[in-house]
Design a protein around this motif. Structure first.
Motif, PDB file in Angstrom:
ATOM      1  N   TYR A   1       0.832  -1.203   0.000  1.00  0.00           N
ATOM      2  CA  TYR A   1       0.000   0.000   0.000  1.00  0.00           C
ATOM      3  C   TYR A   1       0.873   1.261   0.000  1.00  0.00           C
ATOM      4  CZ  TYR A   1      -2.855   3.797   1.788  1.00  0.00           C
ATOM      5  OH  TYR A   1      -3.457   5.021   1.961  1.00  0.00           O
ATOM      6  N   LEU A   2       1.854   1.307   0.881  1.00  0.00           N
ATOM      7  CA  LEU A   2       2.727   2.481   0.968  1.00  0.00           C
ATOM      8  C   LEU A   2       3.552   2.658  -0.303  1.00  0.00           C
ATOM      9  CD1 LEU A   2       3.888   2.226   4.679  1.00  0.00           C
ATOM     10  CD2 LEU A   2       2.277   3.884   3.689  1.00  0.00           C
ATOM     11  N   LYS A   3       4.000   1.547  -0.866  1.00  0.00           N
ATOM     12  CA  LYS A   3       4.785   1.598  -2.097  1.00  0.00           C
ATOM     13  C   LYS A   3       3.963   2.232  -3.228  1.00  0.00           C
ATOM     14  CE  LYS A   3       5.664  -2.141  -4.522  1.00  0.00           C
ATOM     15  NZ  LYS A   3       6.181  -3.439  -4.973  1.00  0.00           N
ATOM     16  N   LEU A   4       2.708   1.837  -3.349  1.00  0.00           N
ATOM     17  CA  LEU A   4       1.848   2.386  -4.391  1.00  0.00           C
ATOM     18  C   LEU A   4       1.442   3.830  -4.102  1.00  0.00           C
ATOM     19  CD1 LEU A   4      -0.442  -0.700  -5.064  1.00  0.00           C
ATOM     20  CD2 LEU A   4       1.506   0.084  -6.409  1.00  0.00           C
ATOM     21  N   LYS A   5       1.203   4.116  -2.823  1.00  0.00           N
ATOM     22  CA  LYS A   5       0.773   5.467  -2.427  1.00  0.00           C
ATOM     23  C   LYS A   5       1.857   6.504  -2.701  1.00  0.00           C
ATOM     24  CE  LYS A   5      -1.093   7.890   1.640  1.00  0.00           C
ATOM     25  NZ  LYS A   5      -0.647   9.168   1.253  1.00  0.00           N
ATOM     26  N   HIS A   6       3.114   6.115  -2.577  1.00  0.00           N
ATOM     27  CA  HIS A   6       4.224   7.058  -2.733  1.00  0.00           C
ATOM     28  C   HIS A   6       4.854   7.014  -4.120  1.00  0.00           C
ATOM     29  CE1 HIS A   6       4.219   8.445   1.401  1.00  0.00           C
ATOM     30  NE2 HIS A   6       3.953   7.206   1.740  1.00  0.00           N
ATOM     31  N   MET A   7       4.167   6.424  -5.087  1.00  0.00           N
ATOM     32  CA  MET A   7       4.659   6.402  -6.461  1.00  0.00           C
ATOM     33  C   MET A   7       3.954   7.507  -7.246  1.00  0.00           C
ATOM     34  SD  MET A   7       4.493   3.422  -9.340  1.00  0.00           S
ATOM     35  CE  MET A   7       5.639   2.359  -8.490  1.00  0.00           C
ATOM     36  N   GLU A   8       4.729   8.264  -8.004  1.00  0.00           N
ATOM     37  CA  GLU A   8       4.178   9.323  -8.844  1.00  0.00           C
ATOM     38  C   GLU A   8       4.718   9.159 -10.259  1.00  0.00           C
ATOM     39  OE1 GLU A   8       4.601  13.333  -7.293  1.00  0.00           O
ATOM     40  OE2 GLU A   8       4.871  12.470  -5.289  1.00  0.00           O
ATOM     41  N   GLN A   9       3.834   9.329 -11.230  1.00  0.00           N
ATOM     42  CA  GLN A   9       4.212   9.218 -12.630  1.00  0.00           C
ATOM     43  C   GLN A   9       3.521  10.343 -13.387  1.00  0.00           C
ATOM     44  OE1 GLN A   9       4.351   4.546 -13.258  1.00  0.00           O
ATOM     45  NE2 GLN A   9       2.345   5.225 -12.677  1.00  0.00           N
ATOM     46  N   GLY A  10       4.274  11.069 -14.174  1.00  0.00           N
ATOM     47  CA  GLY A  10       3.642  12.153 -14.901  1.00  0.00           C
ATOM     48  C   GLY A  10       4.550  12.781 -15.929  1.00  0.00           C
ATOM     49  N   VAL A  11       3.991  13.781 -16.607  1.00  0.00           N
ATOM     50  CA  VAL A  11       4.731  14.524 -17.617  1.00  0.00           C
ATOM     51  C   VAL A  11       4.444  16.012 -17.407  1.00  0.00           C
ATOM     52  CG1 VAL A  11       2.899  14.347 -19.381  1.00  0.00           C
ATOM     53  CG2 VAL A  11       5.261  14.700 -20.089  1.00  0.00           C
ATOM     54  N   THR A  12       5.503  16.801 -17.530  1.00  0.00           N
ATOM     55  CA  THR A  12       5.372  18.254 -17.481  1.00  0.00           C
ATOM     56  C   THR A  12       5.650  18.777 -18.891  1.00  0.00           C
ATOM     57  OG1 THR A  12       7.694  18.761 -17.011  1.00  0.00           O
ATOM     58  CG2 THR A  12       6.287  18.237 -15.119  1.00  0.00           C
ATOM     59  N   ASN A  13       5.653  20.070 -19.052  1.00  0.00           N
ATOM     60  CA  ASN A  13       5.965  20.625 -20.367  1.00  0.00           C
ATOM     61  C   ASN A  13       7.469  20.576 -20.672  1.00  0.00           C
ATOM     62  OD1 ASN A  13       6.433  22.585 -18.387  1.00  0.00           O
ATOM     63  ND2 ASN A  13       5.966  24.280 -19.761  1.00  0.00           N
ATOM     64  N   LYS A  14       8.273  20.049 -19.712  1.00  0.00           N
ATOM     65  CA  LYS A  14       9.721  19.960 -19.931  1.00  0.00           C
ATOM     66  C   LYS A  14      10.296  18.548 -19.774  1.00  0.00           C
ATOM     67  CE  LYS A  14      10.757  24.696 -18.585  1.00  0.00           C
ATOM     68  NZ  LYS A  14      11.585  25.566 -17.764  1.00  0.00           N
ATOM     69  N   ARG A  15       9.611  17.660 -19.015  1.00  0.00           N
ATOM     70  CA  ARG A  15      10.207  16.343 -18.736  1.00  0.00           C
ATOM     71  C   ARG A  15       9.148  15.307 -18.349  1.00  0.00           C
ATOM     72  NH1 ARG A  15      11.985  17.092 -12.648  1.00  0.00           N
ATOM     73  NH2 ARG A  15      10.627  18.839 -12.217  1.00  0.00           N
ATOM     74  N   VAL A  16       9.579  14.043 -18.409  1.00  0.00           N
ATOM     75  CA  VAL A  16       8.786  12.902 -17.949  1.00  0.00           C
ATOM     76  C   VAL A  16       9.387  12.476 -16.618  1.00  0.00           C
ATOM     77  CG1 VAL A  16       8.148  10.514 -18.460  1.00  0.00           C
ATOM     78  CG2 VAL A  16       8.299  12.173 -20.303  1.00  0.00           C
ATOM     79  N   ILE A  17       8.523  12.178 -15.627  1.00  0.00           N
ATOM     80  CA  ILE A  17       9.006  11.909 -14.269  1.00  0.00           C
ATOM     81  C   ILE A  17       8.362  10.636 -13.721  1.00  0.00           C
ATOM     82  CG2 ILE A  17       9.177  12.799 -11.915  1.00  0.00           C
ATOM     83  CD1 ILE A  17       8.672  15.613 -13.168  1.00  0.00           C
ATOM     84  N   LEU A  18       9.196   9.779 -13.107  1.00  0.00           N
ATOM     85  CA  LEU A  18       8.745   8.618 -12.340  1.00  0.00           C
ATOM     86  C   LEU A  18       9.429   8.706 -10.988  1.00  0.00           C
ATOM     87  CD1 LEU A  18       7.527   5.796 -11.805  1.00  0.00           C
ATOM     88  CD2 LEU A  18       9.498   4.840 -12.993  1.00  0.00           C
ATOM     89  N   LYS A  19       8.632   8.777  -9.922  1.00  0.00           N
ATOM     90  CA  LYS A  19       9.177   8.871  -8.564  1.00  0.00           C
ATOM     91  C   LYS A  19       8.681   7.693  -7.750  1.00  0.00           C
ATOM     92  CE  LYS A  19       8.482  10.354  -4.129  1.00  0.00           C
ATOM     93  NZ  LYS A  19       7.442   9.828  -3.252  1.00  0.00           N
ATOM     94  N   ARG A  20       9.608   7.023  -7.048  1.00  0.00           N
ATOM     95  CA  ARG A  20       9.270   5.887  -6.183  1.00  0.00           C
ATOM     96  C   ARG A  20       9.949   6.090  -4.845  1.00  0.00           C
ATOM     97  NH1 ARG A  20      11.217   3.668 -10.941  1.00  0.00           N
ATOM     98  NH2 ARG A  20      13.176   3.274  -9.930  1.00  0.00           N
ATOM     99  N   GLY A  21       9.453   5.388  -3.830  1.00  0.00           N
ATOM    100  CA  GLY A  21      10.112   5.410  -2.530  1.00  0.00           C
ATOM    101  C   GLY A  21       9.185   5.803  -1.417  1.00  0.00           C
ATOM    102  N   ILE A  22       9.247   5.056  -0.324  1.00  0.00           N
ATOM    103  CA  ILE A  22       8.421   5.325   0.846  1.00  0.00           C
ATOM    104  C   ILE A  22       9.148   6.315   1.747  1.00  0.00           C
ATOM    105  CG2 ILE A  22       7.330   4.325   2.889  1.00  0.00           C
ATOM    106  CD1 ILE A  22       7.161   1.679   1.231  1.00  0.00           C
ATOM    107  N   ILE A  23      10.334   5.961   2.170  1.00  0.00           N
ATOM    108  CA  ILE A  23      11.141   6.857   3.002  1.00  0.00           C
ATOM    109  C   ILE A  23      12.242   7.470   2.141  1.00  0.00           C
ATOM    110  CG2 ILE A  23      12.704   6.997   4.973  1.00  0.00           C
ATOM    111  CD1 ILE A  23      11.050   4.669   6.202  1.00  0.00           C
TER     112      ILE A  23
END
Length: 136
Positions: free
Chosen positions: A50-72
Motif C-alpha cells: 500500500y505504501l509503495k503504491l501510495k508514494h509512487m508518482e508518474q507524470g509529464v510536465t511541459n519539460k520532462r517525464v518523471i517517475l518517482k518511487r520510494g516510501i522513506i
C-alpha cells in the motif's frame, strides 16, 4: 504537495499525472486475504505494498517525464522531453482485455523511464507524444 509539483522549475507546469491500474493493487489484496490463514502476519506485507503504491508518482510536465518511487527514500527517473526518441507500449492479452500495460520511454543516453501497470497506456503514450512533439 506532490514531488512532481515540488520539483517544477521556472516556467514548468504539470501536463498530466498517470494513475496506476487497479491490477497494480492485486498483490496488496492478496496479502490481505492471506492474513486470515496466517493470523495477520501478511498484513505487514500488505501495508508495504500500500505504501509503495501510495508514494509512487508518474507524470509529464511541459519539460520532462518523471517517475518517482520510494516510501522513506526517494528514487526518481526523469527524462527531458527533447531527449525522447521513442515511446513504446508493452501490453499482453490481459492488459488488452483490462486496459493496462507498460509504457517505456527511450531517449538519448543510458537509461529509460518505464511506467509499469499504468492505466490506459495508449492515452499515456499520446499525452507524452503530444507534449514532446507539439503541433504547430
Amino acid at each position: 504537495m506532490t514531488y512532481i509539483e515540488e520539483s517544477l522549475s521556472a516556467g514548468e507546469k504539470v501536463e498530466a499525472l498517470f494513475p496506476l491500474h487497479w491490477f497494480a493493487r492485486l498483490p496488496m489484496i492478496l496479502w490481505i486475504v492471506l492474513a486470515i490463514p496466517t493470523l495477520g502476519i501478511t498484513l505487514l506485507l500488505a501495508l508495504y505494498e500500500y505504501l509503495k503504491l501510495k508514494h509512487m508518482e508518474q507524470g509529464v510536465t511541459n519539460k520532462r517525464v518523471i517517475l518517482k518511487r520510494g516510501i522513506i527514500s526517494r528514487k526518481t527517473d526523469e527524462m527531458k522531453l527533447q531527449s525522447i526518441e521513442t515511446v513504446e507500449i508493452d501490453q499482453g492479452i490481459g492488459g488488452r482485455m483490462f486496459g493496462y500495460g507498460t509504457v517505456k520511454i527511450t531517449g538519448r543516453g543510458i537509461s529509460d523511464v518505464i511506467f509499469k501497470a499504468i492505466d490506459d497506456p495508449m492515452t499515456v503514450k499520446r499525452q507524452i507524444e503530444s507534449v514532446s512533439n507539439p503541433v504547430g
